[in-house]
Design a protein around this motif. Structure first.
Motif, PDB file in Angstrom:
ATOM      1  N   ARG A   1       5.906   1.823  -4.002  1.00 41.74           N
ATOM      2  CA  ARG A   1       5.473   1.713  -5.382  1.00 41.74           C
ATOM      3  C   ARG A   1       6.195   0.459  -5.997  1.00 41.74           C
ATOM      4  O   ARG A   1       7.329   0.621  -6.135  1.00 41.74           O
ATOM      5  CB  ARG A   1       5.653   2.777  -6.341  1.00 41.74           C
ATOM      6  CG  ARG A   1       5.395   2.885  -7.716  1.00 41.74           C
ATOM      7  CD  ARG A   1       5.846   3.969  -8.604  1.00 41.74           C
ATOM      8  NE  ARG A   1       5.697   4.047  -9.917  1.00 41.74           N
ATOM      9  CZ  ARG A   1       4.863   4.334 -10.607  1.00 41.74           C
ATOM     10  NH1 ARG A   1       3.930   5.086  -9.637  1.00 41.74           N
ATOM     11  NH2 ARG A   1       4.508   4.186 -11.759  1.00 41.74           N
TER      12      ARG A   1
ATOM     13  N   THR B   1      -8.151   0.289 -11.289  1.00 40.05           N
ATOM     14  CA  THR B   1      -7.996   1.130 -12.534  1.00 40.05           C
ATOM     15  C   THR B   1      -9.201   2.010 -12.488  1.00 40.05           C
ATOM     16  O   THR B   1     -10.243   1.941 -11.710  1.00 40.05           O
ATOM     17  CB  THR B   1      -8.053   0.342 -13.789  1.00 40.05           C
ATOM     18  OG1 THR B   1      -9.162  -0.593 -14.002  1.00 40.05           O
ATOM     19  CG2 THR B   1      -6.768  -0.934 -13.497  1.00 40.05           C
TER      20      THR B   1
ATOM     21  N   LYS C   1      -4.560  -6.313  -6.134  1.00 34.99           N
ATOM     22  CA  LYS C   1      -3.760  -5.481  -7.520  1.00 34.99           C
ATOM     23  C   LYS C   1      -4.442  -4.300  -7.284  1.00 34.99           C
ATOM     24  O   LYS C   1      -5.603  -3.915  -6.916  1.00 34.99           O
ATOM     25  CB  LYS C   1      -4.213  -6.439  -8.595  1.00 34.99           C
ATOM     26  CG  LYS C   1      -3.577  -7.338  -8.798  1.00 34.99           C
ATOM     27  CD  LYS C   1      -3.919  -8.171 -10.207  1.00 34.99           C
ATOM     28  CE  LYS C   1      -3.345  -9.469 -10.167  1.00 34.99           C
ATOM     29  NZ  LYS C   1      -3.626 -10.448 -11.402  1.00 34.99           N
ATOM     30  N   PRO C   2      -3.805  -3.235  -7.787  1.00 35.49           N
ATOM     31  CA  PRO C   2      -4.171  -1.940  -7.969  1.00 35.49           C
ATOM     32  C   PRO C   2      -5.345  -1.850  -8.691  1.00 35.49           C
ATOM     33  O   PRO C   2      -5.823  -2.353  -9.789  1.00 35.49           O
ATOM     34  CB  PRO C   2      -3.066  -0.994  -8.385  1.00 35.49           C
ATOM     35  CG  PRO C   2      -2.042  -1.881  -8.363  1.00 35.49           C
ATOM     36  CD  PRO C   2      -2.455  -3.522  -8.496  1.00 35.49           C
TER      37      PRO C   2
ATOM     38  N   TYR D   1      -6.525   7.115  -2.181  1.00 36.29           N
ATOM     39  CA  TYR D   1      -5.313   6.681  -2.199  1.00 36.29           C
ATOM     40  C   TYR D   1      -4.907   5.138  -2.071  1.00 36.29           C
ATOM     41  O   TYR D   1      -4.396   4.347  -2.858  1.00 36.29           O
ATOM     42  CB  TYR D   1      -4.468   7.514  -1.124  1.00 36.29           C
ATOM     43  CG  TYR D   1      -2.934   6.786  -1.252  1.00 36.29           C
ATOM     44  CD1 TYR D   1      -2.105   7.198  -2.215  1.00 36.29           C
ATOM     45  CD2 TYR D   1      -2.541   6.014  -0.066  1.00 36.29           C
ATOM     46  CE1 TYR D   1      -0.849   6.646  -2.232  1.00 36.29           C
ATOM     47  CE2 TYR D   1      -1.216   5.545  -0.203  1.00 36.29           C
ATOM     48  CZ  TYR D   1      -0.428   5.798  -1.089  1.00 36.29           C
ATOM     49  OH  TYR D   1       1.022   5.161  -1.048  1.00 36.29           O
TER      50      TYR D   1
ATOM     51  N   THR E   1       5.536  -3.797  -8.182  1.00 37.79           N
ATOM     52  CA  THR E   1       4.606  -4.667  -8.952  1.00 37.79           C
ATOM     53  C   THR E   1       4.303  -5.831  -8.084  1.00 37.79           C
ATOM     54  O   THR E   1       3.177  -6.508  -8.071  1.00 37.79           O
ATOM     55  CB  THR E   1       5.203  -4.887 -10.192  1.00 37.79           C
ATOM     56  OG1 THR E   1       6.574  -5.501 -10.164  1.00 37.79           O
ATOM     57  CG2 THR E   1       5.365  -3.570 -11.064  1.00 37.79           C
TER      58      THR E   1
ATOM     59  N   SER F   1      -7.495   2.703  -1.933  1.00 36.49           N
ATOM     60  CA  SER F   1      -8.264   2.032  -3.020  1.00 36.49           C
ATOM     61  C   SER F   1      -7.486   1.751  -4.385  1.00 36.49           C
ATOM     62  O   SER F   1      -7.443   0.965  -4.816  1.00 36.49           O
ATOM     63  CB  SER F   1      -9.493   2.612  -2.998  1.00 36.49           C
ATOM     64  OG  SER F   1      -9.691   3.958  -3.556  1.00 36.49           O
ATOM     65  N   SER F   2      -6.759   3.022  -4.723  1.00 37.30           N
ATOM     66  CA  SER F   2      -5.888   2.917  -6.069  1.00 37.30           C
ATOM     67  C   SER F   2      -4.884   1.920  -5.958  1.00 37.30           C
ATOM     68  O   SER F   2      -4.392   1.450  -6.947  1.00 37.30           O
ATOM     69  CB  SER F   2      -5.454   4.310  -6.375  1.00 37.30           C
ATOM     70  OG  SER F   2      -4.521   4.596  -5.200  1.00 37.30           O
ATOM     71  N   LYS F   3      -4.323   1.447  -4.514  1.00 32.35           N
ATOM     72  CA  LYS F   3      -3.387   0.714  -4.386  1.00 32.35           C
ATOM     73  C   LYS F   3      -3.775  -0.708  -4.421  1.00 32.35           C
ATOM     74  O   LYS F   3      -3.095  -1.597  -4.742  1.00 32.35           O
ATOM     75  CB  LYS F   3      -2.540   1.088  -3.232  1.00 32.35           C
ATOM     76  CG  LYS F   3      -1.973   2.386  -3.286  1.00 32.35           C
ATOM     77  CD  LYS F   3      -0.640   2.261  -4.294  1.00 32.35           C
ATOM     78  CE  LYS F   3       0.169   3.425  -4.022  1.00 32.35           C
ATOM     79  NZ  LYS F   3       1.361   3.408  -4.902  1.00 32.35           N
ATOM     80  N   MET F   4      -5.052  -1.002  -3.752  1.00 31.36           N
ATOM     81  CA  MET F   4      -5.722  -2.170  -3.751  1.00 31.36           C
ATOM     82  C   MET F   4      -6.989  -2.324  -4.128  1.00 31.36           C
ATOM     83  O   MET F   4      -7.833  -1.735  -3.378  1.00 31.36           O
ATOM     84  CB  MET F   4      -5.414  -2.694  -2.380  1.00 31.36           C
ATOM     85  CG  MET F   4      -5.625  -4.296  -2.213  1.00 31.36           C
ATOM     86  SD  MET F   4      -5.296  -4.900  -0.687  1.00 31.36           S
ATOM     87  CE  MET F   4      -3.665  -4.436  -0.653  1.00 31.36           C
TER      88      MET F   4
ATOM     89  N   LEU G   1       0.812  -1.172   0.058  1.00 33.11           N
ATOM     90  CA  LEU G   1       0.027  -0.107   0.058  1.00 33.11           C
ATOM     91  C   LEU G   1       0.809   1.245  -0.047  1.00 33.11           C
ATOM     92  O   LEU G   1       0.545   2.311  -0.504  1.00 33.11           O
ATOM     93  CB  LEU G   1      -0.989   0.016   1.349  1.00 33.11           C
ATOM     94  CG  LEU G   1      -1.873  -1.090   1.250  1.00 33.11           C
ATOM     95  CD1 LEU G   1      -2.645  -0.965   2.750  1.00 33.11           C
ATOM     96  CD2 LEU G   1      -2.829  -1.137   0.102  1.00 33.11           C
TER      97      LEU G   1
END
Length: 292
Positions: free
Chosen positions: A77, A96, A93-94, A138, A79, A140-143, A74
Motif C-alpha cells: 500500500r 475506482t 493507478k488504482p 484485488y 501512492t 484490478s483494484s490495485k491497477m 500490487l
C-alpha cells in the motif's frame, strides 16, 4: 531463476512434480489411502527441507533479486512505486468504484449475490470461481489496467445468481399449475370414496394447512413475477450498453474517434502521423528510443 516473481510459478511446477512422484510410488506399491497420504507427506517434507537448505545457502550471496517496482505496486500500500516511468502511466493507478461500474454495468451489483451463493454451495467448481473472482478483483483494484481480468469471474458469478433466481421464479409460478395436475391425478373414484371415509379428518387437516400456506405462496409468486419483469426491463438496457462499450473499445490503437466541443466527430490520428514523420525523416537503420 533469480527473480522472486518467478519463484511462485516455479514452486507450483515443482509441487506438481512431487504429487506425481507420490502417485507413482502409490501405484507401484499398491498402497491404500492412508499409506498414500503418508507417502505424500514424506515426499513434501523432504522437498521442503532441501528447498530450505538451498535458500539458506543462496540468500546470503545475493542470488535472489528483489521484487520489481511494478509488482510492489500490487502488493504494498503506497501512492508511488518509485519508478517514474511506471508512475507516469495512468493505467498503473488504482481503479475506482466508478471505473468498476463502467466496465461491469449491472454485473457490478449482481455479482456479490453470486459470490454468496458460491460460498453457500461450496464445491470444487465454485471454489475455483470464488478464488478467481477474489484474486482478480484485488489486483484490478490495485491497477486499473488489470480490470480486464475481472470480467470473466464477475460474469460467471452474476450468471450463477441470475440463473438461480430465474429457476426459483419459474418454479414458484408453475407450482400452482403442477399442484392442480397432481391433485386431479390423485382424486379418488366413487368406489374409493367409500373405502376412504376414515381419512376424511386427515384430509381436512391437510386442507387447512394448505390454506395457511396460501398467503406465503402468493407472496413468493409476486416476488417471482417481479423478478421476471425486472429481467425483461433491464436485459435490453444491459445489451445496449455492452454493444456501446464494444464499439467504443474497438477503435484502432493509433486512430481514435473523438467529439469536439461543437459536437463534430473527428478522427485523431496523431500517432499515425508521428510514425510517418519518423519514417520520412530518420535513416532506415535508426533506433528509436521510446517508452511503450
Amino acid at each position: 531463476l533469480k527473480s522472486l516473481e518467478q519463484m511462485g510459478p516455479l514452486v507450483v511446477f515443482l509441487g506438481y512434480q512431487l504429487i506425481e512422484i507420490s502417485e507413482v510410488i502409490r501405484r507401484q506399491n499398491k498402497l491404500n489411502k492412508k499409506q498414500a497420504w503418508g507417502v505424500r507427506v514424506a515426499v513434501c517434507t523432504g522437498a521442503c527441507i532441501l528447498a530450505s537448505l538451498a535458500v539458506y545457502l543462496l540468500a546470503p550471496t545475493g542470488y535472489f533479486g528483489p521484487l520489481s517496482a511494478r509488482v510492489r505496486g500490487l502488493l504494498i500500500r503506497h501512492t508511488r512505486t518509485g519508478n517514474p516511468l511506471v508512475d507516469s502511466v495512468a493505467e498503473h493507478k488504482p481503479a475506482t468504484a466508478g471505473q468498476f461500474y463502467q466496465g461491469l454495468h449491472l454485473i457490478f451489483y449482481v455479482a456479490p449475490a453470486g459470490l454468496l451463493l458460491g460460498c453457500h454451495r461450496f464445491s470444487n467448481a465454485s471454489s475455483f470461481l470464488l478464488l478467481y473472482a477474489v484474486i482478480s478483483t484485488y489486483f484490478s483494484s490495485k491497477m486499473i489496467r488489470l480490470m480486464i481480468l475481472v470480467g470473466p469471474g464477475m460474469s460467471a458469478l452474476a450468471g450463477l445468481a441470475l440463473g438461480t433466481a430465474f429457476r426459483w421464479s419459474l418454479l414458484q409460478l408453475l407450482q400452482r399449475t403442477l399442484s392442480r395436475h397432481a391433485a386431479k391425478a390423485a382424486s379418488p373414484t366413487k368406489k374409493e370414496e367409500k373405502s376412504t371415509s376414515k381419512d376424511a379428518t386427515v384430509s381436512a387437516v391437510a386442507s387447512s394447512s394448505v390454506g395457511a400456506d396460501a398467503d406465503g405462496a402468493a407472496i413468493r409468486r409476486s416476488m417471482a413475477a417481479g423478478f421476471l419483469v425486472c429481467c425483461y426491463v433491464f436485459a435490453p438496457v444491459f445489451y445496449e450498453y455492452c454493444n456501446k462499450m464494444a464499439v467504443g473499445m474497438s477503435h484502432p490503437t493509433i486512430m481514435q474517434k473523438q467529439r469536439t466541443k461543437s459536437g463534430e466527430i473527428v478522427m485523431v490520428d496523431d500517432y499515425r502521423e508521428a510514425y510517418w514523420y519518423l519514417q520520412q525523416h530518420t535513416p532506415e537503420d535508426a533506433r528509436i528510443l521510446a517508452w511503450w
